[in-house]
Design a protein around this motif. Sequence first.
Motif, PDB file in Angstrom:
ATOM      1  N   PRO A   1       0.810  -1.223   0.000  1.00 14.70           N
ATOM      2  CA  PRO A   1       0.000   0.000   0.000  1.00 14.70           C
ATOM      3  C   PRO A   1       0.843   1.274   0.000  1.00 14.70           C
ATOM      4  O   PRO A   1       0.571   2.188  -0.778  1.00 14.70           O
ATOM      5  CB  PRO A   1      -0.819  -0.139   1.287  1.00 14.70           C
ATOM      6  N   LEU A   2       1.847   1.322   0.844  1.00 18.43           N
ATOM      7  CA  LEU A   2       2.658   2.544   0.858  1.00 18.43           C
ATOM      8  C   LEU A   2       3.440   2.678  -0.443  1.00 18.43           C
ATOM      9  O   LEU A   2       3.585   3.767  -0.992  1.00 18.43           O
ATOM     10  CB  LEU A   2       3.616   2.537   2.060  1.00 18.43           C
ATOM     11  N   ALA A   3       3.941   1.558  -0.949  1.00 15.36           N
ATOM     12  CA  ALA A   3       4.678   1.600  -2.212  1.00 15.36           C
ATOM     13  C   ALA A   3       3.780   2.107  -3.335  1.00 15.36           C
ATOM     14  O   ALA A   3       4.203   2.903  -4.167  1.00 15.36           O
ATOM     15  CB  ALA A   3       5.226   0.211  -2.543  1.00 15.36           C
ATOM     16  N   SER A   4       2.512   1.654  -3.346  1.00 17.78           N
ATOM     17  CA  SER A   4       1.598   2.124  -4.388  1.00 17.78           C
ATOM     18  C   SER A   4       1.332   3.604  -4.240  1.00 17.78           C
ATOM     19  O   SER A   4       1.244   4.331  -5.224  1.00 17.78           O
ATOM     20  CB  SER A   4       0.256   1.400  -4.311  1.00 17.78           C
ATOM     21  N   ALA A   5       1.202   4.035  -2.979  1.00 21.02           N
ATOM     22  CA  ALA A   5       0.953   5.460  -2.759  1.00 21.02           C
ATOM     23  C   ALA A   5       2.123   6.280  -3.284  1.00 21.02           C
ATOM     24  O   ALA A   5       1.946   7.302  -3.936  1.00 21.02           O
ATOM     25  CB  ALA A   5       0.728   5.720  -1.271  1.00 21.02           C
ATOM     26  N   ILE A   6       3.343   5.813  -3.008  1.00 23.64           N
ATOM     27  CA  ILE A   6       4.509   6.531  -3.523  1.00 23.64           C
ATOM     28  C   ILE A   6       4.531   6.444  -5.041  1.00 23.64           C
ATOM     29  O   ILE A   6       4.897   7.407  -5.723  1.00 23.64           O
ATOM     30  CB  ILE A   6       5.819   5.951  -2.946  1.00 23.64           C
ATOM     31  N   ALA A   7       4.142   5.295  -5.584  1.00 31.56           N
ATOM     32  CA  ALA A   7       4.143   5.127  -7.033  1.00 31.56           C
ATOM     33  C   ALA A   7       3.191   6.103  -7.706  1.00 31.56           C
ATOM     34  O   ALA A   7       3.373   6.464  -8.869  1.00 31.56           O
ATOM     35  CB  ALA A   7       3.768   3.685  -7.396  1.00 31.56           C
ATOM     36  N   LEU A   8       2.169   6.547  -6.970  1.00 33.93           N
ATOM     37  CA  LEU A   8       1.243   7.518  -7.540  1.00 33.93           C
ATOM     38  C   LEU A   8       1.953   8.796  -7.962  1.00 33.93           C
ATOM     39  O   LEU A   8       1.557   9.446  -8.929  1.00 33.93           O
ATOM     40  CB  LEU A   8       0.167   7.875  -6.507  1.00 33.93           C
TER      41      LEU A   8
END
Lengths: 267, 391, 308
Positions: free
Chosen positions: C279-286
């Motif tokens: 989840p945090l990685a996806s948020a950063i990927a945004l």
Amino acid sequence: MKLSTFSRGTLGTITGIILAVIYLPLLVVLVNSFSTSQSLTWPPPGFTFEWWIRAFQNQGAVDAVFTSVQIAFISTGIALVLGTLISLALQRFEFFGRDAISLLIILPIALPGIITGIALNNFFRTIMGVPLSIWTIVIAHATFCIVTVFNNVIARLRRMGTNLEDASADLGAGLWTTFRLVTFPQLRSALFAGGLLAFALSFDEIIVTTFTAGSGITTLPIFILENMFRPNQAPIVAVIAVVLVVVSILPIYVAERVAGGDKSDRR
Amino acid sequence: MMTRKTAGKSIGLSLLAMATVAVLAACGTASSGGGGTAALTELGENEGQVNILAWPGYVEDGTNFPEYDWVTPFEEATGCMVNAKTYGTSDEAVTLMKTGDYDVVAASGDATLRLIAAGDVAPVNTELIPNYANIYDFLKMKAWNSVDGVSYGVPHGYGANLLMYNTEVFPEAPTSWDVVFDASSPYKGKVTAYDSPIYIADAAVYLMAHSPELGIENPYALDETQLAAAVELLKTQRVNVGEYWSDYLKAISSIETGDTVVGTTWQVIMNYLAEGTTAAAVLPEEGATGWSDTWMVASAAKNVNCAYAWLDWIASPEANGAATEFFGEAPSNPGACDFRADCDAFNAGDTEFAGKLWYWTTPIAECVDGRTDVTCTDYSQWTQAWTEIKG
Amino acid sequence: MNRDALSSRRSAATVSPPRDTVARRGSVYLSRHPRLRLTVMLSAPLTWLVLVYIVALVLLLVTAFWSVDSFTGEITQSWTFDNIVKVVTGSLYQNVTLRTIGVALAVTAIDISLALPIAFFMAKVASPRVQRMLVIAVLMPLWASYLVKVYAWRSVLSGEGVLQWFLNPFGIEGPGYGLTAVIMTLSYLWLPYVILPIYAGLERVPDSLLEASSDLGAKPWGSIRNVILPLIWPAIIAGSIFSFSLSLGDYITVNIVGGANQMLGNLVFANVGAANNLPLASAIALIPIVIIFGYLALVRRTGALNNL
């Protein structure tokens, strides 16, 4: 536009310098492949052929090359088919959503590899429950290779025009026959150029591959990544790189000749 | 010519399809891990193959170096064909184990507890492993490889995170970790440290000796205040760090070229340095962190009998000696010293040396030093802190 | 010549009428229904792209709104904006984002300024034979592994490396490992990808235009500024898309030559690995996704997307 000899000379010199800079690190790699230092330090302490001998005997390296070649071939093949289909569709027809589709094609290569990698990894493993394997790599590679084929083919289609195809249809050829005998021969060199670039992209891809490779699948970049951790193996990696560059001259030369043959006239 | 309406319809349909898939997925994301969490009670027939996940260099089958091969004899003796995959960091190992593709994993202490908590590994019935009995006692049933008296694996070997120093820059060997934590360091830009959240424990070891008022008993059991102090120390250090290393090729090359003159290192790195490199390693007076890897069996292992066969094999004197010698760490089986000449260089069996080491253990909320009045910070908080330290 | 002979000669020269097979009838039907033809052509690639890529991407971004149980590492599907908020407001993420954008822009600027002269030389000045050789010379380095090239740069930039050896007589200190090194290495890596579209664009500029321009009295620089640049502007932008986006997400180069620095790619990678905090990685990927989409939207108007 006539450029003075001075300008031409300067441009030539600049080009030469840039090329020299491009090849300098490759020369460093070449020298490292003969260096006795196991950890790629400079200046090289000594000269040896050992790494070259080891590299060709290294079963792991040879297997990795084969795996990469296989994956690249299949991915390029899929990309060629899909890329051609979609170029024909986009160039020959007008429809709503055309821009969206061209954006869609670029996305896999425009978005950073790590995002594509974790997205596909999440998709395959968690959502679909499919185990990672050589096919997941192929699917990932084909996806971002479509754009290179697409670019080349659509550029060629624009230059081609539809006259010949219309004539062929007038003469009674069906769709497939027209494609086979009229369109495809004209596209051949564009397909070759696009396919070659797609092959190179797939062959050297590391980021997306690490996330989509099944256990036990070792492509060449994965092999290199794993062996850069191993001091005894690092120079072998340098050897592999040199071999790849040298071997690549041939297909690039062929592609240039084939594509250069029907380059648009400078006039 | 496709009309706007029909085109619009097809776009709309595809969007609807996408949304449906997303919703369905949201409802039912497959969970990973799970599988049996009971230890094997008795051995059965060998299945014919075993899938192993380990650090590079732990499972050598002669393709890299013909003289280093402890896999082929295993395959011949047991009929279990080995498929090995290597990983670069402990975090990678934890992620890979979730795929359920592996039967055996060699995990360092900063990964083991996470694997156990996630249910990705099962307890190991050490009675089914004859060579387990001979392993050094100080490695067995520790915080990182056992839970509540239940063993989760077979120790492989152990090594320390030593202090490397350039002998030209330090004519006298440094005796304390001061040299890397000193705020006004004269070696700015040439200090190195291990690139992992677990390095926070190294800062904690330093604070244990120099800031006893913080009350740190175990560098892996840090409450919020203690973690904050360690993070402060590391942020000060960050200014002087030239680069962090996680793959030892990087460390080797920068030591050889003098880009790095002091910092954390492994014995294997020192062994691989080129002749004439002016560097040495020492265990400072504050002690150090270390690691002892554990061979564990996956809870979803498909080839569990071959897995146990491998665990027994790798704990046997000859294989243990070959494997630990190749990697550059002390063996876990004393008998291994009969098969390698360099046991002393690695302080094999030296309980005093081993006692000064704080072996990598995954930090968890339940304090590993036994405190129950506070909640300790766990690995995900350490990871957050680590990315902030690096800036 | 009588009629019969003429017509028989004609019929001998014509092709026999096509057989009435299923394929033939299908082909005829499709020829008359362009919409259907379009759908047939589009269906395979579109299904592929949407299913494999878009769906995967959307599902990844959905996880940005979830969270992870820190003890077991399992993703809990409780909807929360925590990750997004953390990523948008956290100073760490803001710093790293600015740093990454800065590096990507610098790399793009350097690559374009290097690519223009060499592409111009290749397309307009060099003889056909030299041109072919130059194209091969530019394409060959693409085949040397990315990792090997980065390690070579590491060796070049080291304190005892080639660059320092070159600078020593001048008494200058090399940049060592750090952001400068990252910019240099990334510029090097993506240069061929930037040269190619610009070269292709320049090739499409007919010489006759340039001759007309000079006939009308423009000096070479004037021709370049007023004729060539506007024409190849889309190609330049196309090249910039490559160098910008490849730099935005890169983490391996930063790891190897970037010293102790981090960029967005490293943060994403750290969170995918550490505690499996997808989840945090996806948020950063945004962050890079939003940036790239913004960039693509900006450049769409220039027609660059047709020039990749």
